[in-house]
Every structure is written in C-alpha cells, then in structure tokens.
Scaffold this motif. Sequence first.
Motif, PDB file in Angstrom:
ATOM      1  N   GLU A 106       0.848  -1.185   0.000  1.00  0.00           N
ATOM      2  CA  GLU A 106       0.000   0.000   0.000  1.00  0.00           C
ATOM      3  C   GLU A 106       0.894   1.248   0.000  1.00  0.00           C
ATOM      4  OE1 GLU A 106      -3.279   0.548   0.085  1.00  0.00           O
ATOM      5  OE2 GLU A 106      -3.977  -1.529   0.093  1.00  0.00           O
ATOM      6  N   PRO A 107       0.658   2.201  -0.907  1.00  0.00           N
ATOM      7  CA  PRO A 107       1.432   3.442  -0.845  1.00  0.00           C
ATOM      8  C   PRO A 107       1.007   4.271   0.363  1.00  0.00           C
ATOM      9  CG  PRO A 107      -0.292   3.615  -2.495  1.00  0.00           C
ATOM     10  CD  PRO A 107      -0.320   2.192  -2.009  1.00  0.00           C
ATOM     11  N   MET A 108       1.910   5.108   0.841  1.00  0.00           N
ATOM     12  CA  MET A 108       1.530   5.994   1.937  1.00  0.00           C
ATOM     13  C   MET A 108       0.768   7.188   1.370  1.00  0.00           C
ATOM     14  SD  MET A 108       5.262   7.583   2.980  1.00  0.00           S
ATOM     15  CE  MET A 108       6.632   7.456   1.819  1.00  0.00           C
ATOM     16  N   PRO A 109      -0.127   7.788   2.143  1.00  0.00           N
ATOM     17  CA  PRO A 109      -0.902   8.928   1.661  1.00  0.00           C
ATOM     18  C   PRO A 109      -0.012  10.153   1.478  1.00  0.00           C
ATOM     19  CG  PRO A 109      -1.333   8.552   3.982  1.00  0.00           C
ATOM     20  CD  PRO A 109      -0.502   7.397   3.514  1.00  0.00           C
ATOM     21  N   LEU A 110      -0.520  11.111   0.712  1.00  0.00           N
ATOM     22  CA  LEU A 110       0.246  12.307   0.388  1.00  0.00           C
ATOM     23  C   LEU A 110       0.704  13.054   1.634  1.00  0.00           C
ATOM     24  CD1 LEU A 110       1.332  14.351  -1.645  1.00  0.00           C
ATOM     25  CD2 LEU A 110      -0.940  15.387  -1.742  1.00  0.00           C
ATOM     26  N   SER A 111      -0.137  13.106   2.650  1.00  0.00           N
ATOM     27  CA  SER A 111       0.233  13.842   3.860  1.00  0.00           C
ATOM     28  C   SER A 111       1.460  13.234   4.525  1.00  0.00           C
ATOM     29  CB  SER A 111      -0.945  13.852   4.848  1.00  0.00           C
ATOM     30  OG  SER A 111      -1.333  12.512   5.180  1.00  0.00           O
ATOM     31  N   GLN A 112       1.527  11.912   4.564  1.00  0.00           N
ATOM     32  CA  GLN A 112       2.674  11.239   5.172  1.00  0.00           C
ATOM     33  C   GLN A 112       3.920  11.395   4.293  1.00  0.00           C
ATOM     34  OE1 GLN A 112       2.159   6.984   6.016  1.00  0.00           O
ATOM     35  NE2 GLN A 112       2.513   7.394   8.186  1.00  0.00           N
ATOM     36  N   LEU A 113       3.733  11.295   2.984  1.00  0.00           N
ATOM     37  CA  LEU A 113       4.846  11.488   2.052  1.00  0.00           C
ATOM     38  C   LEU A 113       5.430  12.887   2.191  1.00  0.00           C
ATOM     39  CD1 LEU A 113       6.576  10.705  -0.413  1.00  0.00           C
ATOM     40  CD2 LEU A 113       4.652  11.417  -1.860  1.00  0.00           C
ATOM     41  N   ALA A 114       4.556  13.898   2.280  1.00  0.00           N
ATOM     42  CA  ALA A 114       5.025  15.283   2.409  1.00  0.00           C
ATOM     43  C   ALA A 114       5.840  15.471   3.681  1.00  0.00           C
ATOM     44  CB  ALA A 114       3.832  16.236   2.382  1.00  0.00           C
ATOM     45  N   GLN A 115       5.436  14.818   4.754  1.00  0.00           N
ATOM     46  CA  GLN A 115       6.187  14.927   6.019  1.00  0.00           C
ATOM     47  C   GLN A 115       7.599  14.356   5.863  1.00  0.00           C
ATOM     48  OE1 GLN A 115       3.820  12.920   8.969  1.00  0.00           O
ATOM     49  NE2 GLN A 115       2.165  14.430   8.904  1.00  0.00           N
ATOM     50  N   VAL A 116       7.711  13.229   5.167  1.00  0.00           N
ATOM     51  CA  VAL A 116       9.034  12.620   4.973  1.00  0.00           C
ATOM     52  C   VAL A 116       9.910  13.543   4.123  1.00  0.00           C
ATOM     53  CG1 VAL A 116      10.295  10.666   4.025  1.00  0.00           C
ATOM     54  CG2 VAL A 116       8.119  10.293   5.195  1.00  0.00           C
ATOM     55  N   LEU A 117       9.371  14.083   3.035  1.00  0.00           N
ATOM     56  CA  LEU A 117      10.146  14.949   2.149  1.00  0.00           C
ATOM     57  C   LEU A 117      10.607  16.210   2.865  1.00  0.00           C
ATOM     58  CD1 LEU A 117       7.974  14.495  -1.046  1.00  0.00           C
ATOM     59  CD2 LEU A 117      10.392  13.885  -0.851  1.00  0.00           C
ATOM     60  N   GLU A 118       9.739  16.795   3.656  1.00  0.00           N
ATOM     61  CA  GLU A 118      10.121  18.014   4.372  1.00  0.00           C
ATOM     62  C   GLU A 118      11.133  17.711   5.465  1.00  0.00           C
ATOM     63  OE1 GLU A 118       7.989  21.749   6.701  1.00  0.00           O
ATOM     64  OE2 GLU A 118       6.943  20.672   5.104  1.00  0.00           O
ATOM     65  N   ARG A 119      10.989  16.574   6.126  1.00  0.00           N
ATOM     66  CA  ARG A 119      11.944  16.210   7.170  1.00  0.00           C
ATOM     67  C   ARG A 119      13.331  15.970   6.582  1.00  0.00           C
ATOM     68  NH1 ARG A 119      10.506  10.750   8.967  1.00  0.00           N
ATOM     69  NH2 ARG A 119      12.077  10.100   7.435  1.00  0.00           N
ATOM     70  N   GLU A 120      13.396  15.325   5.420  1.00  0.00           N
ATOM     71  CA  GLU A 120      14.686  14.970   4.828  1.00  0.00           C
ATOM     72  C   GLU A 120      15.309  16.103   4.020  1.00  0.00           C
ATOM     73  OE1 GLU A 120      16.274  11.975   5.446  1.00  0.00           O
ATOM     74  OE2 GLU A 120      14.622  11.794   6.878  1.00  0.00           O
ATOM     75  N   TYR A 121      14.486  16.862   3.283  1.00  0.00           N
ATOM     76  CA  TYR A 121      15.012  17.898   2.391  1.00  0.00           C
ATOM     77  C   TYR A 121      14.817  19.319   2.915  1.00  0.00           C
ATOM     78  CZ  TYR A 121      15.585  14.434  -1.392  1.00  0.00           C
ATOM     79  OH  TYR A 121      15.975  13.380  -2.179  1.00  0.00           O
ATOM     80  N   GLY A 122      14.001  19.465   3.962  1.00  0.00           N
ATOM     81  CA  GLY A 122      13.752  20.794   4.511  1.00  0.00           C
ATOM     82  C   GLY A 122      12.559  21.475   3.866  1.00  0.00           C
ATOM     83  N   SER A 123      12.082  22.550   4.486  1.00  0.00           N
ATOM     84  CA  SER A 123      10.937  23.283   3.935  1.00  0.00           C
ATOM     85  C   SER A 123      11.339  23.905   2.597  1.00  0.00           C
ATOM     86  CB  SER A 123      10.494  24.372   4.914  1.00  0.00           C
ATOM     87  OG  SER A 123      11.560  25.276   5.160  1.00  0.00           O
ATOM     88  N   GLY A 124      10.389  23.958   1.701  1.00  0.00           N
ATOM     89  CA  GLY A 124      10.667  24.482   0.370  1.00  0.00           C
ATOM     90  C   GLY A 124      11.450  23.514  -0.496  1.00  0.00           C
TER      91      GLY A 124
END
Length: 442
Positions: A106-124
């Motif tokens: 099952e893919p993770m929902p967009l909200s969870q994906l966005a949290q991972v991307l922001e945590r790893e790459y930073g805001s923006g």
Amino acid sequence: MTQTSDARGTAVPSKRLSRLWHLGRATTDLAAGIGFTGLVDMARTRGGGQPARIQLSPEHTRRFTDRLAKMRGAVMKMGQLMSMDGSDIFTPEAAEIMASLRDRAEPMPLSQLAQVLEREYGSGWDKGFKRFDFTPIASASIGQVHRAETKDGRKLALKIQFPGVRDSIDSDIDNLAFLGRSLGMAPKGIDIDPFLEEARRQLHREADYAAEADAMDAYRERIGNDEALFIPGVHRDLTTQSILAMDFAEGVPIDHLAGPDYRRAERDRAATLLMRLTLRELFELGLVQTDPNFGNYLYEASNGRIVLLDFGATKPVSAKLVEQYRALAQSALAKDRGAMRSACVALGYVGENDPSEHVDAMVDLLEMAAEPLKHPGHYDFGTSNLFERVYHSGRELFHSGAFTTAPAPDTMFLHRKFMGSFMLSRRLRARVDLAEMARTCI
C-alpha cells in the motif's frame, strides 16, 4: 513544479502498539483460514518434528496479504519470503495470492509522504524540482519509488522510506519469531535465534539508504564495464538515510519475459546473464545482492540490457566462506562424495560425528541440487521438477531433528539468493548452460 495527482494510500502504522494490533489481525485472519482442524494438524506435525502445512482459502489468504501490505516493513518482507517457498506450504491458489506480495505494498498517503520529504530535504524542498510525480511507480516492503526531475535536468527515481519502518524492525522480528514458534515453523532441535538476529541486522541495513548508496557504488566498481548490465548512478546531494536518489531507468520487470510478447532467445539470454552474475557474486566479486525478488530486475527490450535495482541487501562474503563453497561445488562436480562430506562439515551443514546415514542424506540432497551444474549442455528449467525435489527433500531433512549443528547465519542469505536465481530461471522457462558457467566461474 509540475506534479501529478496523488494516488490513494493508507498511512504506515509506525507505533509499536499499532503494528502489534495489525499483526494480531493478520494472525487472526491466518488462524481463521487454517481453521480448528488445521491448527490441530499443525500441532501434531509440530510434535512429530514435521514441517507445518498451511492450507488457506483464497479469501483468507487475500485478507492476510492485504494486512501485510498495509503494515509494510519486516512483516511484509517475511510474507514475501513465504511467497517464494514451495507449493507444499500453501495450496496453489493461496500461493498465487501470496506471490502478489513480491511487488505490492500500500502506498503511503500524500500527507505522510510530504512529512518525509520536508523532514529529509527541509521546507521548500520542491523548489529544487522541475517535476515530482506524487503517484509512486513502485511500492515495496520498506519504501516506495517516485519519478522526479530536478531543475538542472536530472531525471531521477527517488526511493522514499516509509516512516517508522526502521524503528519497527526489532518489534516486528520479535513478533514474527513468536508467531513462527507458535505455528510450529521452527525446525526441531535447531536454535533459530542466530538466524533471527542475522535477519534483524539485514533489515536494519536495508533501512539505511545511505548505506545502500555505498553498496551500489561498490557493486558497480566490482562489476566493471559490462554492457549487458546497468546499475543506476547515485545522486549524493539528494540521498539521505531515508531517501535514495538514483538515475531513472526504463524497463519492464524481468518476469514479464515469461509472457507471449518475448521470444525464447530473450528469456534464455536474460536467465543466463543473471545466473552467471549469481556465480560471479560469490566466487569472483565476494559481494552478493541477497534479495532475489523478481522486481529487483528490469529488462530493457531495446538493447537487451538488464537493470539491477535494490542493493539494500548487499553483503560482502568472507574469503574463507567463498573457498568453502568453492570446495563444495568442485567436489559435487567431480562426484567426490568424500570431499563433499568434508565441505559439509566445514560449512556446518553436518557435524563431524553425525551418524553416517544423516551425512549421506545431506550429501544426496546437495548432489541433487547440483544437477544443473553437472548437466551437459543447456539445462531446461521450464521442464524440470528439480525445485520440488530439492524443496521437499530439504525441508524433510531440515525438520527431522537429526543434525547436531547448523551453518553460519550468513549462509541463509546465500541460499536465498541461489534459490531465487533458480526460481527466476524456472519462471522464465529458460534453458541455461550452467555446466559451462561452472567450468569458468568455479
């Protein structure tokens, strides 16, 4: 930045209690599918030292696999391994459904994906990308893959780890160990704890994408210039412990070659390339990618090149272990049973003082497994029942309680790789000249 619409997904359960609850539900589905009579039979076979037999209906198997696909992580990885076992564990219908775990999560929902991307790459983080496809192109047990293009024109595949998977490995392994013992899947007389610890270490390695990037580079260097194989390049500036950035590679999953759109010559060539690579990994490179999941290989029809993916399970093999396996293979090819016995003792397959009938049974099994290496010319995996013969004999022997020792846990992953390579050749109904390979590689 251009983006696509989000595919619906389910949040990855990341808390220990939540994962315990999901595993409990999966176990309930499993027990309901087996039924009271089945559980009684399993208890009887367990007491007699025989392997457990699981007869599940398609409905209950689908519930079980759906639950594992929602959990992801170590429990789904175990389900994938179960799906690669033989037909005597599951009914054919249940085995076919279990096989869906090899390339489905099952893919993770967009909200969870966005949290991972922001945590790893930073805001923006999105300002560095020209395009990011929020719908994953693949989703597996530990992470999912997204296609992206950077502002400077690099076309990438980003493998993004499910949140909480790394922290859940230890509890998942402990719960799976309890489940395995409860269902009588642990072999009689063998301490499985060292093997579980090795599985735990392996999963922690697979959950470290920075380490996987190092493994990809090391593997590429050892392979050298081989035009038939392609390993995507790593982009270090966008790689973290939880995101692996690599070149995007085209291709279809390797097992699609079994379909009507591909010729026998293509199937034979692809299986030959991967079987030779398996031998090279052990006997030449000393570095083995131990995950035989078919989804880890893509086929580029335009040039016949095979793309190698997923190096999280890559393991170095000690020179000592390589030479022990070389001695075993050479003695099997020479039909020297005395030398095979010595090699079995060195590897821990049998004890020095085990009864001769038990040692002979192990040597018989290994001689059977070496059949393709000794077969003159091309071995036809499509018509062979070797896997069933080795599987049933090996499983009976393993669960017999006759042996006083067990091989080093490292060997578990080597066995897994060789089994996967043989199964892929069978899936492709390929003909492979393994005898010639053995003469040049071993």
